[in-house]
Scaffold this motif. Structure first.
Motif, PDB file in Angstrom:
ATOM      1  N   ASN A  67      65.738   3.287 -61.650  1.00 51.59           N
ATOM      2  CA  ASN A  67      64.243   2.631 -60.098  1.00 51.59           C
ATOM      3  C   ASN A  67      63.394   2.062 -61.720  1.00 51.59           C
ATOM      4  OD1 ASN A  67      65.235   2.719 -58.055  1.00 51.59           O
ATOM      5  ND2 ASN A  67      65.081   4.742 -57.502  1.00 51.59           N
ATOM      6  N   PHE A  68      63.145   2.955 -62.388  1.00 53.46           N
ATOM      7  CA  PHE A  68      62.235   2.911 -63.511  1.00 53.46           C
ATOM      8  C   PHE A  68      62.578   1.774 -64.737  1.00 53.46           C
ATOM      9  CE2 PHE A  68      60.734   6.152 -60.479  1.00 53.46           C
ATOM     10  CZ  PHE A  68      59.191   4.988 -60.164  1.00 53.46           C
ATOM     11  N   PHE A 108      52.229   6.525 -68.819  1.00 54.80           N
ATOM     12  CA  PHE A 108      53.333   7.788 -69.817  1.00 54.80           C
ATOM     13  C   PHE A 108      53.493   8.617 -68.008  1.00 54.80           C
ATOM     14  CE2 PHE A 108      54.863  11.582 -71.832  1.00 54.80           C
ATOM     15  CZ  PHE A 108      55.541  10.774 -72.012  1.00 54.80           C
ATOM     16  N   LYS A 109      52.072   9.527 -68.382  1.00 53.62           N
ATOM     17  CA  LYS A 109      52.154   9.913 -67.349  1.00 53.62           C
ATOM     18  C   LYS A 109      52.583   9.517 -66.229  1.00 53.62           C
ATOM     19  CE  LYS A 109      47.576  11.607 -67.383  1.00 53.62           C
ATOM     20  NZ  LYS A 109      46.169  12.087 -66.742  1.00 53.62           N
ATOM     21  N   GLU A 110      51.772   9.028 -65.452  1.00 52.02           N
ATOM     22  CA  GLU A 110      52.898   8.293 -64.373  1.00 52.02           C
ATOM     23  C   GLU A 110      54.156   8.708 -64.411  1.00 52.02           C
ATOM     24  OE1 GLU A 110      53.137   4.089 -61.521  1.00 52.02           O
ATOM     25  OE2 GLU A 110      51.768   3.845 -63.013  1.00 52.02           O
ATOM     26  N   LEU A 111      55.351   8.174 -65.282  1.00 50.96           N
ATOM     27  CA  LEU A 111      56.851   7.639 -65.506  1.00 50.96           C
ATOM     28  C   LEU A 111      56.655   9.105 -65.779  1.00 50.96           C
ATOM     29  CD1 LEU A 111      57.375   5.203 -67.823  1.00 50.96           C
ATOM     30  CD2 LEU A 111      58.608   6.050 -65.276  1.00 50.96           C
ATOM     31  N   VAL A 112      55.948  10.568 -66.217  1.00 52.60           N
ATOM     32  CA  VAL A 112      56.261  12.129 -66.423  1.00 52.60           C
ATOM     33  C   VAL A 112      56.259  12.574 -64.909  1.00 52.60           C
ATOM     34  CG1 VAL A 112      55.493  13.634 -66.463  1.00 52.60           C
ATOM     35  CG2 VAL A 112      55.728  12.352 -68.203  1.00 52.60           C
ATOM     36  N   PHE A 113      55.477  11.822 -63.995  1.00 52.37           N
ATOM     37  CA  PHE A 113      55.036  12.318 -62.488  1.00 52.37           C
ATOM     38  C   PHE A 113      56.375  12.002 -61.871  1.00 52.37           C
ATOM     39  CE2 PHE A 113      50.560  13.065 -63.387  1.00 52.37           C
ATOM     40  CZ  PHE A 113      50.263  14.528 -63.634  1.00 52.37           C
ATOM     41  N   GLU A 114      56.343  10.634 -61.774  1.00 53.66           N
ATOM     42  CA  GLU A 114      57.452  10.156 -60.970  1.00 53.66           C
ATOM     43  C   GLU A 114      58.621  10.835 -61.501  1.00 53.66           C
ATOM     44  OE1 GLU A 114      57.544   8.612 -58.180  1.00 53.66           O
ATOM     45  OE2 GLU A 114      55.515   8.150 -58.374  1.00 53.66           O
TER      46      GLU A 114
END
Length: 82
Positions: free
Chosen positions: A59-60, A37-43
């Motif tokens: 893309n995600f 989830f953290k990675e998705l927020v950053f992306e």
């Protein structure tokens, strides 16, 4: 993404908006403990910062769908355990 003092407010606003949008889409995840989830927020924040948000969901999509399914399945399991 820039990390100087002048950008702090803008980056915080983008990160909060990205977190809120993904919570609405994927469910209530804790950014402190869930690395996916953290990675998705950053992306998502990176896409917003670079004025390319319209490409993020495309893309995600797999990662977003996986988080949504995990949340639904965990809620179903919790309901069955009661």
């Amino acid at each position: 993404m820039h990390l100087d003092d002048e950008e702090d407010g803008n980056l915080l606003r983008i990160l909060k908006a990205s977190n809120d949008a993904l919570v609405r889409s994927c469910g209530d995840y804790d950014i402190q403990t869930d690395e996916v989830f953290k990675e998705l927020v950053f992306e998502r924040s990176r896409y917003v910062y670079n004025d390319a948000l319209e490409y993020f969901n495309i893309n995600f999509l797999t990662q977003i769908n996986n988080l949504m399914l995990d949340k639904v399945l965990s809620e179903v399991d919790a309901d069955e355990g009661q």
